[in-house]
Every structure is written in C-alpha cells, then in structure tokens.
Design a protein around this motif. Structure first.
Motif, PDB file in Angstrom:
ATOM      1  N   LYS A  71     105.853 -19.658  66.511  1.00 27.41           N
ATOM      2  CA  LYS A  71     106.009 -19.092  65.179  1.00 27.41           C
ATOM      3  C   LYS A  71     104.809 -19.514  64.354  1.00 27.41           C
ATOM      4  N   VAL A  72     104.041 -18.573  63.895  1.00 35.46           N
ATOM      5  CA  VAL A  72     102.808 -18.885  63.180  1.00 35.46           C
ATOM      6  C   VAL A  72     103.026 -18.862  61.677  1.00 35.46           C
ATOM      7  N   LEU A  73     103.764 -17.904  61.196  1.00 34.12           N
ATOM      8  CA  LEU A  73     104.042 -17.830  59.757  1.00 34.12           C
ATOM      9  C   LEU A  73     105.549 -17.949  59.541  1.00 34.12           C
ATOM     10  N   GLY A 128      93.260 -23.579  54.634  1.00 33.69           N
ATOM     11  CA  GLY A 128      94.148 -24.140  55.647  1.00 33.69           C
ATOM     12  C   GLY A 128      93.356 -24.547  56.872  1.00 33.69           C
ATOM     13  N   GLU A 129      93.971 -25.407  57.660  1.00 32.74           N
ATOM     14  CA  GLU A 129      93.319 -25.867  58.879  1.00 32.74           C
ATOM     15  C   GLU A 129      93.116 -24.723  59.854  1.00 32.74           C
ATOM     16  N   ASN A 130      92.304 -24.998  60.841  1.00 31.91           N
ATOM     17  CA  ASN A 130      92.166 -24.036  61.934  1.00 31.91           C
ATOM     18  C   ASN A 130      93.525 -23.830  62.575  1.00 31.91           C
ATOM     19  N   GLY A 131      93.887 -22.592  62.708  1.00 33.02           N
ATOM     20  CA  GLY A 131      95.162 -22.298  63.349  1.00 33.02           C
ATOM     21  C   GLY A 131      96.339 -22.315  62.407  1.00 33.02           C
TER      22      GLY A 131
HETATM   23  N1  LIG Z   1      96.978 -12.726  69.621  1.00 32.15           N
HETATM   24  C1  LIG Z   1      97.500 -13.953  69.596  1.00 32.15           C
HETATM   25  N2  LIG Z   1      98.327 -14.350  70.571  1.00 32.15           N
HETATM   26  C2  LIG Z   1      98.873 -15.583  70.566  1.00 32.15           C
HETATM   27  N3  LIG Z   1      98.649 -16.499  69.616  1.00 32.15           N
HETATM   28  C3  LIG Z   1      97.829 -16.174  68.608  1.00 32.15           C
HETATM   29  C4  LIG Z   1      97.206 -14.879  68.545  1.00 32.15           C
HETATM   30  N4  LIG Z   1      96.446 -14.824  67.443  1.00 32.15           N
HETATM   31  C5  LIG Z   1      96.601 -16.022  66.822  1.00 32.15           C
HETATM   32  N5  LIG Z   1      97.419 -16.841  67.526  1.00 32.15           N
HETATM   33  C6  LIG Z   1      97.819 -18.194  67.173  1.00 32.15           C
HETATM   34  O1  LIG Z   1      98.270 -18.145  65.854  1.00 32.15           O
HETATM   35  C7  LIG Z   1      97.876 -19.313  65.173  1.00 32.15           C
HETATM   36  C8  LIG Z   1      97.197 -18.909  63.866  1.00 32.15           C
HETATM   37  O2  LIG Z   1      95.952 -18.318  64.143  1.00 32.15           O
HETATM   38  P1  LIG Z   1      94.989 -17.770  63.003  1.00 32.15           P
HETATM   39  O3  LIG Z   1      93.886 -17.076  63.682  1.00 32.15           O
HETATM   40  O4  LIG Z   1      95.780 -17.028  62.023  1.00 32.15           O
HETATM   41  O5  LIG Z   1      94.467 -19.120  62.363  1.00 32.15           O
HETATM   42  P2  LIG Z   1      93.451 -19.310  61.160  1.00 32.15           P
HETATM   43  O6  LIG Z   1      94.199 -19.973  60.109  1.00 32.15           O
HETATM   44  O7  LIG Z   1      92.789 -18.059  60.851  1.00 32.15           O
HETATM   45  O8  LIG Z   1      92.449 -20.360  61.818  1.00 32.15           O
HETATM   46  P3  LIG Z   1      90.834 -20.448  61.712  1.00 32.15           P
HETATM   47  O9  LIG Z   1      90.524 -21.148  60.472  1.00 32.15           O
HETATM   48  O10 LIG Z   1      90.455 -21.294  62.879  1.00 32.15           O
HETATM   49  O11 LIG Z   1      90.308 -19.085  61.792  1.00 32.15           O
HETATM   50  C9  LIG Z   1      97.012 -20.115  66.105  1.00 32.15           C
HETATM   51  O12 LIG Z   1      97.780 -21.121  66.651  1.00 32.15           O
HETATM   52  C10 LIG Z   1      96.650 -19.136  67.184  1.00 32.15           C
HETATM   53  O13 LIG Z   1      96.510 -19.789  68.408  1.00 32.15           O
END
Ligand SMILES: Nc1ncnc2c1ncn2[C@@H]1O[C@H](COP(=O)(O)OP(=O)(O)OP(=O)(O)O)[C@@H](O)[C@H]1O
Ligand SMILES: Nc1ncnc2c1ncn2[C@@H]1O[C@H](COP(=O)(O)OP(=O)(O)OP(=O)(O)O)[C@@H](O)[C@H]1O
Ligand SMILES: [Mg+2]
Ligand SMILES: [Mg+2]
Lengths: 501, 339, 345, 345
Positions: free
Chosen positions: A17-19, A36-39
C-alpha cells in the motif's frame, strides 16, 4: 474554492500500500511543494492526479466537481499537466514537435510546421532556453530534454501543473529561469504542485509545503510557518542537516600517489584539464551543466577519447578505448542519466546491482547463481537504506527514483573499484538518503578508493570533496582545497553567486 | 492437328542429336512406358474395417487437392477409413506423418511425397504395410508406383509443341520460356526436362531458353512478374514458347501477356488439365495440355491398395494413361468442358 | 579517514545517527508477505494451456496418450527446437536471426555433396564449418558493419537459399551411411529428441547461470547501460550469432540424417517456426526477458496441436486455421493471467 | 578565489594537482557551421544506391532503360507497394502486420467465389469488407486484448491462409469481367502502378502532415510519452490495423484483376516482401523513424534488381543470392554515409 482537492486517495501496488488516504488541495495561483523521502509516494500521487495511474479509492474534485480520471486524456481536458520525473519524450522527433506533442497546431486538418515552430519557440522562450528546434531530442543532453518537457506543459491551456523533480537535471541558471516562470504562472492563476528534494527551493518558490510520509500527509502548512528542520523532521521522522563529511586532510591522502590522472587533457567540450584521482581522497569536479564536467567524467571512464594531453594510470599513459577497458583497470562510473545509461529495466534489483561484478561473483567456476546476486544485494540494501520490498527479485522499475539511484551506486560499491567516478550521484535522492550516500562515499575513500565526484550540485561537492576543481566552459577555472570548498567559493568561481541554493 | 499419343512403338525418344535446328517432323512420338492402368471405381464394401493412411504432397495446390477428393470419394465407396496427413512438401513433415500412421496402426499407405531420397527413412518410420507411391517413387517400401509418368508426360508436351512448330514455322521461335518450380526438385526436373527432351527430338537443341523459377509448387504471381520482364526483354518476339510445370504458372504468364497486349505471342504447352481453367484454353495459341486426371487417381489408388492389403499381388507400376489434349480432343476426356 | 563527524558546517546529528536512525521508514512489507500466486513464473499460463491441450487430445484420440506418440511429438519439434534455443538467446539480447532456415538447407547440402568425396567425418566438419561461417558472417555484418539484424539475416537467408539451390540444382540428394539420428539409444527416444533436450538444458543453464547469459539479458534490457557496466556488447552479440550458426549446423546434420537426404528447399520456413515458438514462449521482441523454458512450452503447444489434429484427421487447411487461433488464444490466456495478477505485483 | 591554479593548501598532491588554465576551449560548433552535407535526408544513400543499380542495368541490358520497362517495374512493385505503405504506417508506430499476404489471398478468394453469384459490385464490396474485417480483428486482438502484434498477425496469417485454402480447395479460380487493372489510362501506366503512386502519395501526406500521422510517429518513438500527452494510443493503432486491412483489400483486388484469377496460394510471402522494403527504406523496427519515401526507394531497389536480373536472364537461384547481397550492401552503404556524417553532426 481550490482548483483541485483530493480526499482519501489510496493506492496499492500488489500487496504494497503506497498511499493511505491522501487529502490534498492545490489552489489556483499558488505553489504547493510536495515533499517526502524516496519512495514516499509523491510520484504515485501526482500520477494519479494526471490520470496516469488509477487510484484504488478516494476522490478527486476539480473546481468542486467530482472527477475520476483514470485516463490521461481526461486529466488533460481538465487542464492538468504532469512534468514527470522520468523523461518521457519522443526521442526520434524534433524539439519543436516534442514541445507541441499531443497538441499539434493544425490548419485545415493539416499540421502546420510554421505554427509548430512558432509555438515551440514561444514556449522555449518563456524558459529562455536556446535549443535548436530541428534537432531530434534524443541528441540533447538530459537537462535540455527536461526543459523541452517543461516547455510542452506550457504549450496550450493548462490550469494545473504538476512538476515532479524538474530541477534534478537542470543547471542553476536553468533552474533560476524555471523559478521565474513558475512565479509568472502563479501570478496568472495556475495551480502548481512542485515535487523536490531540495528544500531551499521550497522556500524560494512555494506558498505551502506538504510532506508525505509512509503514504500519509505528515505536514501541510504555509511555507512561512515552517523551517527546514520542520520539513526534514516531517519527512524522515528525525533531524538531518546538510554537513561536511570531510576531515582535515590526513597523512594517508598526502602520501598517496594518484592512480588515475588526466594531464593537460582536451577533448569534447573541454580543454587543458588536469585532474588527479588519489586513493583516500574525494576530488570534486564542479561545474554547471554544459560546462564539460560530464565529458571529463566520461573521459575518465573510456567513453570518450582525448584530442590532446593524456590519461595516466599509475603514472603510465593509457588509452581507455571502452568502458570495459576502464572497468578492467579498476575504474567505476555512475552515469548521470539514470534511465538511459544505467538502469537495466525489466531486470531485478539484484541483477542491476551485480552487473559489473558478475565475473567476480561467478568465481572460477564461471557459474552465476541467483543466490550470489542476492547476497550482493543484501550487502547494500541495508547499508544504503534502500526502501523496497527487500526482495532481490523485485524489478528495478518498481522502485522509486531515488531508491533506484541507491541501487546503482551500490552497483559500483559492490564492484570494489579502485577509482570511482560519480556523476551527479545524488540526482533525485532525498535529504536523508543524500547523507547516507555522502557517508558511503567518504567511507569508500577511507578504505582507499580514489573518488571523483562530478556534479552540478554544489551540495555534493561541499559534503564530500577534499579538493574541488571548478569548471566553466570547458576549462578548470579554480581549484579549491580543504576548508575552501564551500558553497560561496564554489558558486563564485563558477560564475557569480547564485542565491538559489 | 490431333496429336494424341498413346501407343506406338519405336525407338527411344529424346536420344536424337540436339544439333542445328532443323525440323524433324518425322521424329517418333514418345513411347508410353509399360504399365498403363485403367481407372475403376472401388467395389462397395471392399474396404470394410480397413484403415488407410494417406500422406499428401501439399494441399495448398490444386493437383493434390483433386487427388485427395478422388481418394476420399473412393474410400467412402469402399467403406474404408481414411486418415490423411499433409506433408506440405516437406520431407520432415512426411516423416512425422509416417510415424503417426504407425501410431494409429493403419493397414495400408498411400504416400504422395516429394523427396524420393527421403523415402527410405519415411518407409522405415512408417508401419510395415502395403504402400502405394503416388507420382514419386518411395523406395524401398513401395508396393506399387501409381500415377504420373512424369518424364513421359513432359515429353508428350515437348514433342507436340515441337511438332506444331516444325509444321507451322519450321521450328523457328524467338524464345523458349520454361516456368518451373525448383522447390519441387526431382519432379520439376523430370517434367520440365521431359518437355525439353520431347521438344528437342523434333526441333533440335532448345534455343534462347529462359528458365524462370515461379516459387514453391509454381505460383501465378511470380510467374506473372517474371514473365512481364521476360516479355520486355523479347521486344517484337512473335513466337514465344511457354511451357509450365502446372496451370497456375501458365495463368500467370497469360496475365503478363494480357497487360502488354501480347497474348498472341505466347504458344502454350501445359502440364495438367483442369477443365475449369478457361483462360488457358481460350488463349489464341494453346497448343495443348497433357492430362494427368488427378480427379481419377482415387480410382487407381483405393481399389488397388485394398487388393494389396488383402494380400493380392500388384504390378510394380500402375500408370495413369496420359493424354495430350487439345481443343479438338478435350471434349472426349472432359465432357463437362465448356470454355 | 573515519566516519567521525568533523565538519565545518552546522551539523546536527552524527552520521551514525543517520545510518542507524530510527525504525526503518518502510511502508513495504517483507518478501514473505507476497502471496504465493505472484511468485508463479510467467510461463505458468502457457503450461496450463498446454495441459488443457493435452487433455483435449487425449480425450479425442485414442492414439494420443502413449509413449510412441510422445516420442513422435518430441522428434517433430526437435529440429525447430535446436534453432529456437539459439533464437531465444539472440532474442533476449534484442536480436534476430532469420537465416537459420536456409542455414539448415546449406549445411545439409554441404554434407550430402561432400560426403561421397570426403568421407563422412570430413564432410561433417565442413558442414559444421559452413553453419558457423553463416553465423560469423551474420555476426560480422551486424556487429562490425552495424547493419540491422533483420536486414542482415533476411539478406543471408536469401543468399544461402540461393546458393543451396544453385549448387544443388534443386535436386534431392541422398546421403548414405549417415543414419545416426534414427537410433533410439535411450528410453526409446530417437537421437534428435535427445539432442534437443540436451541443447535446451545447455541453453537454459547458459542463460540462467553463466555470466554470458546474464550479460545477454542486460544487453537486451538496455544495451547502452550494459556497455557502461563493462559488458562487451558487440563481442557478446557476435558470439550469439556464431552460436546460432552452430545451432544451424546441428539442426542441419540432424535433419539430413533423419531424412536421409537434403534438397534445395530443406529448412524452408524453419526461421519463422522457431521465432514463433520463442515469442509464444514469452520472450519479448524488445529483449531483456524470456527464456528457454518458455520456448520449450511454445514449441510443445504448437507441436502437440499439429500432432493432435493430424491424429484427429483434421484437414490441413483447417489445421492452419486452428493453429493460428490457438497461437492467439494461448497468448490471450497469458494476458488474462497477467491482468489477474497485475494487482498482486 | 581567482582563476589561479595555485593551490593554497597543504593537500596539493604534487604533480597531480588539479590544474586550471590552458587555452580556452571552444568546443561547441554554432548551428550555422553545420555543413550542407549533414542536411541530406537519411534516404539519400539509398537513392544513390538505386541510381547505381539503374546505371548498371542500363549498361547491361538494352531493354532496361525504356518506358515500357519502367512501367513493368512499377507494376511489379505496385501490389507489394500498396501493402508496404500500410506497413510503413504501422512500423513507424512500432507495430507489424504479417497477415497482409494471406489477407490478399482471402480478399481474392472472396471476390472470385462471390462474383459469379453476387455480381461484380457486390462481390467487390464483400471482398473489401473481408480485408477490413481482418484489420479489425488484428486491431481488436492487439489493442483491446493486448496480444503482441507479431503473434496476433502470425495467427491471423495462418487463419486466413487456412480459410482461403479450405474454401477455395486449392484451385485456381478465374474471374471474368474484372480486368480494370490492365487498363493503361494515363502515361501508358497500368492501373496498379497508378494506384500505387496514389496510395504512396496519400500515405506520405497522412504521415507527414496530419495529426494522426504525427501521433503515429510519437507512439513509435515512445508510446508511454504519447499516452502521457493524451494521444489515444490504442485507438490510433487500431485505426492503423484497419488501414492495413484496407491496403490488403486494395492489393487483393488489384492482384485478382491483374492475374485474372485467384488461388489458395495467392499472396504468399507478400508480408515479408513488404516488410523488407519498409526496413530497407530506413524505417526502424523500434518505430519513430522512417517514412513512405524511404519505403518507395526500398521497393524500387528490390524491384529494379529483380527486373534487371531477369532481363539479363540470370538464373533465379543466383538472383536470390544477388538480392540478398544487395539488401545487405544497400544498408551497409547507408551505414557508411551515417558514419561519414557522424563526425559532422
Ligand atoms: N509500478 C509499480 N509497481 C510496484 N511498485 C511501485 C510501482 N511504482 C511505484 N512503486 C512503489 O511505490 C512506492 C512509491 O513510489 P513513488 O515513485 O511514488 O515514490 P516517490 O515519492 O516519487 O519517490 P522518489 O522521490 O524517489 O521519486 C515505492 O515504494 C515504489 O517502489
Ligand atoms: N550528439 C550530439 N549531437 C548534437 N548536439 C549535441 C550532441 N550531444 C550534445 N549536443 C549538444 O552539445 C551541447 C553540450 O552538451 P554536452 O552533453 O556536451 O553537455 P555537458 O557539458 O556534458 O553537460 P552535462 O554536464 O549536463 O552533461 C548541448 O547543447 C547539446 O545539445
Ligand atoms: Mg518520484
Ligand atoms: Mg554531458
């Protein structure tokens, strides 16, 4: 009424769950910084806004009306444009066509070349960029491609612009121009969401700061009311600050002989450059984008030949014909263009990490097993705090940008190079991870590696360099040592102080 | 002139010296090999309880299709079960077919397969049952060879074309275009070589020979394209002999001539005759076609195979009675002909 | 130099604080939490499809399910299979070789033409050298001159087919004393089937467990990045074309021995059959994914179908229709699985 | 700090010091300095190659250089050409259609089977509908079900070839009163040549000057980027497959009228001929580049060769060898130009 409002947006990728329910607003005529942090899920969130991803739950209100896009076309019709983190352009097409991509001006059903050029020139002029309109974008450098992407978002009617780390590949000057442009757009009543890892930018351009942490909003306040420390705290849950990781020069560095030296070298886009890579030290090569810094870095790795001067390895002149040559001599290189030059898309993180070390990992039997790669991956996963499923088989494309960068850095750490040339090592990396990368670089130097950091980000140089060379238009214009490696000295030498960063 | 040639003794044809170009209208017609058989329907019920395997040459072409339908009809009449397998002109596939027939335990085989040299392996892979080879030898296991005398059929065409030119034009002609299919291998060589031999027996060595490969099995479109170019390289030629491995390539050649308005210039000698291909028979200089009667092959194959399966001894060869058919004689063989 | 936090700027926490700081901020679950379903390999859907096919034919033909017939199927796919193994290696690196079909014909011709004069051993050597030469030529044209692989191998396809026809004069030429391929040394399996199995195993090992194999995937995924991690892209691809040449040689020898002769058209269309199996097996045209296991499944899906339909006495025209439909169906089935799983990955 | 190369700290590692200075570098060429040579379009090398070919044959055959022969060449490439135009549109967007050859056969069969019963006009309508139906089916499978275009069109290739054979029973079926294609209404050019020229012009215009055409290039260059700028990728590709279906219909009608009949094997191999011309003409397999002009040159290079060799009465096996070599040579020639120019761009 805010132009855009979301409530309870949720999104999962498989079991992850990402969001977890994002309530967010973007007002017309205002800039929200999304941090926000990476990821953390920033890109995922703006992709949902732009219709690129479909949310699992929650709703999006545009001008008070409920809309559920799920299609890019729908979001575009509402005036929403995304400038995405990974460059997405039509490489074989010209700059002009890329600017009007998807919105070709037409007369009587026919694409008007004249109008295409006029509009492209106009959009690029707003960014004060001088890029030849007829050149295929695949032949531009990364920053120029980024500018073309931004110019595209400007062409046509847009009411809401989502910038996902637009300055990661831009020079200071270009970034400055972008900020002016954003200020103008804000005046014109455009709603702007701006994602960045550079906190100074937040204070420069944003009205509100919004921090994502673990898929939830952890801070949402006017910029005037927050400090850098607040933002960092909200992002990583603890205090982190920029610092210099360099000790005053030790004995070790002084005595060491350079392993790899550029001597009075001239090549594509640079001339008369001398640069030593000494075990135990980090040499910074600072220059704005286009100053020739990356060409020098590429020369050190055998990607370019020399027109004059020489490259010495252990004191002897060598010719590195290919990157494979360079690697054989113990040189490693982290290229600046992640997608184009470094990532092996579709392959696992473990493979991506182990690629240059395969021969060593395979050992004498020549057999390469998944287990060996996985072990290599695990060695660095924690050391660099890669935020991922911790599954060596995970595809690299599913990692967030910053975490991909960490895996790619680890690639060379695992390889154990004598000389490591890092171009833009922290491009797209969050504040916390940046410190981790700096630390790793210093640790590497401490272990006797000769490191060259070629960067257009002075923070990289200030954080890790024992010594720094500053390049302007292909020439080294200054050399700074030890305590002289400061933000002010760097920017001053590089051609005028920039208050931007 | 009616030039049907069925019998007649005489010396070996095609052995005459290929010299100058003088007409030898007196040249003897080619001799039909011994073993010409009669077409006869299978006796009803004769095949009850028997399973026959039939390896086909290539069902994307008309000729094998006609053979197949005839065999199907006769098998139905006889009450035998028929299993077919299309080798698509590929020996490797024919080998697979043989293996599958063995797996299915068929009790008699009809093999129509292009690669005579592959026959030993195909025989070995198949079941040890009577084998009728269609048109192409299948040694060592063939019980009987059934079908075309390819070379003789070719000679018939060549001889009659030669005779026509000897009588009408003193063996004068501008070019001899041979529309072949190299992919068919031996059969191509037998048929087309036979034509040349027959022709040379009357008119001497072939002059200005143009061999055009019209693709696997002989296809209309390449024939049309190649013939177009060839006609261009023969400007003003009024007597172009065109012989082809099948009717399709002749149709292609006619299409090429039609576009250039030179249908009059082509003198056609054709292998096989299918009464439906009116384009050929209404062409101004259709000299004749050698008939193979594929639509009657079943009448040779099925009854005889059943006999063999029941232990009767068959002759080594059961040959199709080839006929050189012309406008005058066509109705005799094909009453339904209506071009 | 140690990690000690000596600095000239405002430093809040020491570096150790950063490294060790706090509980890991990870929304991601550990590997163990992934449902087993998502771990199913990509080819699973195709395997299921193959099983359905087998069940169908077993129900519809009494001859289908027996060892004899199984060996028939294996033998029937073996020659295409040897070529498909080479094609898989090439395709994961993003390359093609369309010349394999005429290569098989050329190798066969060399063998049957030379064997009466040189003796078997020498003729085999020359024939193998012929296959390798085609591979070398393709490798040279693609990697040294930089000509697109499709054009190169379409070109050599025409060249070697033409040479085979010109030299062999379109005749079928028999070969004597060259029948090793019809032996059944083991499990009643004929040599070609055993060779195919061996080749498949070797390729699977090469592709999964050697550095070379890994490098080929990397090249297919992003050849530029591959170069920058020190992979000798051109050398590797060159080698793959030569390996494809070796596969032609092997397939050519097998075919000649199996058939006992060779002709101008021997091997026609094998390139398409091989590529079809590879793609059906899930190796993408863009390179970077796929593998030999999938290719084997692809070969079997086509091979079983053709065998089963013939056993059911289906007319060859309708067999073509069925094969085309099945090809599409199999991939559609796989797409279905992918979209069912997409939520889980 | 100034530009001085003097280091003021103790860390100076002696001779390896980072040195500043040296002559000012002026590496960037201004835009104006690009020599005219670099402005030559990509297909220039192929045009030169074609001219060389023409010169060669003009010198070697007295029949080559005349208007009659020119019309022959144009007519000979016209049917492949109509298909190649559609293939170019598809390939710039990164897609294939291998079903065009059997599509031509299927359309021809519909026409010749139905014309005696329905009359010419209705039969033509049904035949065109048949071609469009194949296009719709391909478009549906690729864009709605998401099946790889290669597998899809290999599948429909087999399906429609099989249907054509099954329905037509492998016979060559003549058609009467359908000979419009042999007329020479203009410049002594037969209808197929004129149709081909018209089709090529229409496609060139569509691809260069309409939004749809530009979108197809964008999709081929980067389909993700295209999607992100709101281009309806699937809809556009669907349309392109339907257009390819229309091309089959047109080519099928032309062919049937030109030959005066149609058979089960009509159109075999046209797909490869079309794709070869497209690739030879410089459209890349990856999509995003190329165009109809290049395709025409590609068609002419192959067409002139085949015509010239036939005029010279070269044996067809050697013609194959020559064609293969020429294909490679033409692209090698183009690579040479590219590498000569690369220094200039
Ligand atoms: N297509 C995908 N399939 C599976 N997991 C994904 C996919 N896209 C993103 N994620 C996961 O969702 C999470 C959020 O990713 P996201 O790219 O939104 O991060 P971010 O905040 O933009 O990070 P960054 O600052 O590094 O760009 C991460 O854990 C990533 O591994
Ligand atoms: N292959 C190419 N063809 C034409 N122009 C090019 C090519 N490569 C680079 N350029 C142009 O040359 C200029 C300098 O680009 P270059 O890549 O040398 O910058 P750089 O100094 O390496 O910048 P960075 O440090 O960001 O990599 C740019 O304007 C770019 O558009
Ligand atoms: Mg991101
Ligand atoms: Mg650069």
């Amino acid at each position: 009424m805010p132009f855009l409002k979301t409530s309870g947006i949720t999104k999962s990728f498989g079991p992850v769950k990402v969001l977890h329910g994002i309530d967010f607003t973007a007002e017309a005529g205002s800039v929200v910084a999304l941090l926000g942090e990476n990821g953390a899920g920033k890109s995922t969130f703006v992709k949902i806004l732009a219709g690129d991803h479909d949310a699992d739950g929650g709703e999006i209100l545009i001008g008070g009306r409920r809309s559920r896009f799920g299609s890019v076309a729908g979001a575009r019709a509402a005036g929403i444009r995304l400038i995405s983190q990974e460059i997405a352009d039509a490489g074989t097409m010209t700059v002009a066509e890329n600017v009007v991509l998807g919105a070709w001006p037409r007369r009587l059903g026919v694409v008007s070349r004249k109008e295409t050029h006029r509009r492209a020139a106009e959009s690029l002029a707003r960014l004060r960029a001088e890029i030849p309109l007829n050149r295929p974008v695949s032949r531009l450098r990364l920053g120029e491609r980024q500018i073309v992407e931004i110019a595209r978002a400007l062409a046509g009617e847009s009411r809401c612009l989502l910038f996902d780390e637009p300055t990661a590949a831009l020079s200071d000057v270009e970034a400055g121009r972008l900020f002016e442009l954003i200020a103008g757009l804000r005046e014109a009543g455009v709603a702007i969401v701006y994602i960045t890892h550079r906190l100074d930018e937040v204070f420069r351009i944003a009205d509100r700061a919004c921090v994502l942490r673990d898929g939830r909003i952890s801070l949402d306040r006017p910029v005037a009311e927050v400090t850098t420390a607040d933002l960092v705290e909200a992002m990583v849950g603890r205090a982190v600050a920029a610092r210099r990781f360099v000790e005053p020069a030790g004995e070790h560095a002084q005595r060491a002989e350079a392993v790899l030296t550029l001597h009075e070298a001239s090549g594509d886009n640079f001339a008369g450059v001398s640069l030593p890579a000494v075990p135990g030290t980090v040499v910074g090569l600072y220059g704005k984008i286009g100053s020739g810094v990356s060409e020098v870095a590429e020369t050190l790795f055998g990607m370019r030949g020399l027109a004059a001067g020489e490259l010495r390895l252990d004191g002897r002149a060598v010719r590195l014909r290919t990157p494979a040559d360079a690697i054989r001599h113990g040189i490693g290189f982290l290229p600046p263009d992640r997608q184009g030059q470094a990532v092996l898309p579709g392959r696992s993180v473990a493979e991506n990490l182990a690629a240059p070390s395969w021969r060593r990992l395979a050992g004498r039997g020549g057999l390469m097993t998944r287990a060996r790669e996985s072990r290599a991956y695990r060695r660095w996963h924690d050391a660099l705090s890669v935020r991922s499923r911790d599954d060596p088989d995970q595809r690299i494309g599913t990692l967030s940008g910053g975490n991909q960068q960490k895996v790619l850095l680890a690639r060379w750490l695992e390889c154990g190079s004598r000389v490591l040339v890092l171009a833009e090592p922290t491009r797209g990396v969050d504040v916390g991870a940046r410190q981790e990368i700096y630390q790793a670089i210093r640790r590497l130097a401490a272990d006797g590696t000769a490191v060259v950091v070629a960067s257009s980000d002075y923070e990289d140089i200030v954080a890790v360099a024992d010594q720094a060379a500053v390049m302007v238009r292909g020439r080294v214009v200054a050399v700074l040592d030890g305590a002289d490696v400061t933000i002010d000295r760097l920017t001053e030498s590089a051609g005028g102080a920039l208050s931007v960063r | 002139a009616t030039l049907a040639a069925c019998g007649g003794g005489g010396e070996e044809p095609g052995t005459t010296t290929a010299g100058g170009g003088g007409a030898r209208t007196s040249a003897p017609p080619p001799v039909a090999p011994a073993g010409v058989a009669k077409f006869e329907d299978a006796a009803p019920g004769s095949g009850d309880g028997l399973t026959i395997g039939f390896t086909q040459l290539n069902l994307s072409v008309g000729f094998p299709q006609d053979v197949q339908r005839s065999v199907e009809e006769q098998a139905r009449k006889a009450g035998a079960k028929l299993i077919t397998c299309d080798s698509k002109a590929d020996a490797a596939v024919a080998l697979d077919c043989a293996k599958q027939f063995k797996t299915q335990g068929v009790k008699g085989l009809i093999t129509f397969q292009a690669d005579a040299n592959a026959a030993p392996r195909i025989c070995e892979a198949g079941p040890p049952v009577p084998v009728l080879a269609v048109d192409i030898e299948q040694k060592p296991c063939q019980t009987t060879f059934v079908g075309a005398a390819n070379e003789y059929a070719g000679q018939l065409v060549g001889y009659n074309v030669g005779l026509y030119f000897a009588q009408q034009n003193d063996c004068e002609y501008d070019a001899f275009v041979s529309l072949e299919s190299k992919a068919v291998g031996q059969v191509n060589e037998l048929r087309m070589g036979g034509i040349r031999k027959g022709f040379e027996s009357v008119c001497g060595a072939v002059r200005n020979l143009r061999t055009l490969d019209t693709g696997p099995g002989g296809l209309s479109e390449p024939a049309q394209r190649l013939m177009t170019d060839t006609l261009t390289a023969l400007p003003g030629a009024k007597h172009v002999i065109v012989v082809g491995i099948n009717e399709d390539v002749i149709i292609g050649a006619l299409a090429a001539a039609r576009v250039q308005n030179r249908t009059d210039d082509l003198y056609l000698g054709v292998q096989n005759l299918n009464p439906k291909n009116c384009v050929i028979y209404t062409a101004p200089h259709w000299l004749g076609s050698v008939a193979y009667f594929p639509e009657k092959y079943g009448q040779l194959l099925v009854p005889n195979l059943i006999k063999a399966m029941k232990g009767e001894k068959l002759p080594a060869e059961l040959l199709v009675p080839h006929e050189f058919v012309t406008k005058e004689t066509v109705k005799q063989h094909y009453p339904a002909y209506a071009c | 130099m140690s990690d000690s936090p000596v600095s000239d700027s405002a430093v809040t926490p020491g570096p150790h604080a950063v490294a060790a700081g706090g509980p890991p901020a990870t929304p991601e679950p550990s590997a163990g939490r992934l449902p087993a379903l998502a771990k199913i390999p990509n080819s699973a859907a195709l395997v299921v499809f193959l099983i359905l096919e087998i069940v169908f034919f077993a129900a519809n033909s009494p001859y289908f399910l027996n060892w004899d017939n199984a060996t028939n199927i294996l033998t029937a796919i073996s020659i295409t299979g040897v070529l498909a193994a080479g094609a898989t290696l090439l395709l994961v690196s993003g390359q093609f070789d369309l010349s394999v079909g005429s290569g098989v014909g050329f190798v066969g011709l060399l063998l049957v033409e030379l064997q009466p004069h040189l003796g078997t051993a020498q003729a085999v050597l020359v024939a193998v050298a012929g296959g390798v030469a085609i591979g070398l030529l393709n490798g040279f044209l693609v990697n040294v001159l930089g000509i697109n692989a499709l054009i190169t191998t379409l070109g050599t396809l025409a060249i070697f087919r033409g040479l085979t026809l010109a030299v062999g004069e379109g005749q079928n030429i028999a070969v004597n004393g060259f029948d090793w391929a019809i032996a059944r040394p083991f499990l009643d399996l004929p040599v070609p089937a055993l060779v195919f199995v061996a080749v498949a195993v070797v390729f699977a090992l090469i592709m999964s467990f050697t550095v070379y194999g890994r490098e080929m995937y990397a090249i297919g995924a992003n050849s530029n990045a591959a170069r920058l991690v020190g992979i000798r892209v051109k050398r590797n691809l060159f080698l793959a074309f030569v390996i494809s040449g070796l596969c032609m040689a092997l397939a050519g020898l097998l075919n000649t021995s199996l058939i006992g002769s060779s002709s101008g058209t021997t091997g026609t269309g094998l390139e398409l059959a091989a590529v079809t199996a590879v793609i059906l097996g899930g190796t993408s045209l863009q390179g970077g994914t796929g593998g030999v296991f999938g290719t084997i499944i692809g070969l079997l899906i086509v091979g079983v179908l053709s065998n089963g339909l013939t056993l059911m006495n289906v007319d060859s025209s309708w067999q073509q229709v069925a094969t085309g439909s099945l090809l599409i169906l199999a991939v559609a089935f796989d797409r279905l699985r992918a979209s069912l799983l997409s939520g889980l990955r």
